[in-house]
Design a protein around this motif. Structure first.
Motif, PDB file in Angstrom:
ATOM      1  N   ARG A  58       0.830  -1.219   0.000  1.00 50.18           N
ATOM      2  CA  ARG A  58       0.000   0.000   0.000  1.00 50.18           C
ATOM      3  C   ARG A  58       0.856   1.256   0.000  1.00 50.18           C
ATOM      4  NH1 ARG A  58      -4.413  -2.177   4.362  1.00 50.18           N
ATOM      5  NH2 ARG A  58      -5.768  -3.186   2.831  1.00 50.18           N
ATOM      6  N   ILE A  59       1.897   1.271   0.814  1.00 52.16           N
ATOM      7  CA  ILE A  59       2.771   2.448   0.889  1.00 52.16           C
ATOM      8  C   ILE A  59       3.420   2.716  -0.465  1.00 52.16           C
ATOM      9  CG2 ILE A  59       4.966   3.271   1.883  1.00 52.16           C
ATOM     10  CD1 ILE A  59       3.971   1.956   4.558  1.00 52.16           C
ATOM     11  N   ASP A  61       2.127   1.816  -3.290  1.00 53.58           N
ATOM     12  CA  ASP A  61       1.030   1.891  -4.263  1.00 53.58           C
ATOM     13  C   ASP A  61       1.075   0.767  -5.298  1.00 53.58           C
ATOM     14  OD1 ASP A  61      -1.350   2.983  -5.270  1.00 53.58           O
ATOM     15  OD2 ASP A  61      -0.273   4.239  -6.705  1.00 53.58           O
ATOM     16  N   VAL A  62       1.392  -0.435  -4.822  1.00 56.05           N
ATOM     17  CA  VAL A  62       1.374  -1.601  -5.700  1.00 56.05           C
ATOM     18  C   VAL A  62       0.437  -2.682  -5.148  1.00 56.05           C
ATOM     19  CG1 VAL A  62       3.659  -1.203  -6.717  1.00 56.05           C
ATOM     20  CG2 VAL A  62       3.441  -2.586  -4.622  1.00 56.05           C
ATOM     21  N   ASP A  63      -0.438  -2.305  -4.226  1.00 52.02           N
ATOM     22  CA  ASP A  63      -1.316  -3.271  -3.578  1.00 52.02           C
ATOM     23  C   ASP A  63      -2.387  -3.833  -4.516  1.00 52.02           C
ATOM     24  OD1 ASP A  63      -2.126  -0.462  -3.127  1.00 52.02           O
ATOM     25  OD2 ASP A  63      -3.904  -1.354  -2.191  1.00 52.02           O
ATOM     26  N   ARG A  64      -2.534  -3.277  -5.693  1.00 49.95           N
ATOM     27  CA  ARG A  64      -3.445  -3.865  -6.692  1.00 49.95           C
ATOM     28  C   ARG A  64      -2.871  -5.177  -7.220  1.00 49.95           C
ATOM     29  NH1 ARG A  64      -2.619   1.177  -7.760  1.00 49.95           N
ATOM     30  NH2 ARG A  64      -1.293   0.759  -9.540  1.00 49.95           N
TER      31      ARG A  64
END
Length: 114
Positions: A58-59, A61-64
């Motif tokens: 999440r930090i 921004d690759v949590d997808r």
């Protein structure tokens, strides 16, 4: 003297996102030890594990694509013989690995592991 070990719990208590890091790719093997030390100083173990998985994704921004086991995400996974963030943290020689998967395919399985 213990501030470095308590910082993760203090961030968590205040709702501040955080993750554990390493100075290099080769040092990433120490992430479970950093997380385990934080649990020994008050951080809940489920929060520590999330800090080296989903919260890190999440930090950055690759949590997808990374960070948790969900349909459609990359299936890179290490299965440990025991909780990787449970105290005592610094067991030597380390935490036994039962299995490693890369892109959903088993690339290593310890003999006798289920």
């Amino acid at each position: 003297y213990d501030a470095i070990y308590r910082n993760a719990e203090r961030l968590h208590a205040r709702g501040i996102p955080f993750c554990f890091g390493s100075a290099s790719g080769s040092q990433s093997r120490n992430l479970p030890y950093h997380a385990a030390m934080a649990t020994a100083f008050g951080l809940p173990s489920e929060v520590a594990l999330r800090a080296i998985t989903l919260d890190t994704a999440r930090i950055f921004d690759v949590d997808r694509h990374l960070g948790s086991l969900e349909v459609g995400k990359r299936a890179d996974l290490v299965v440990f013989a025991r909780d990787p963030v449970a105290a005592p943290a610094a067991e030597i020689p380390g935490i036994p690995i039962d299995m490693t998967l890369v892109d959903g395919e088993i690339v290593y399985q310890r003999e006798g592991a289920r």
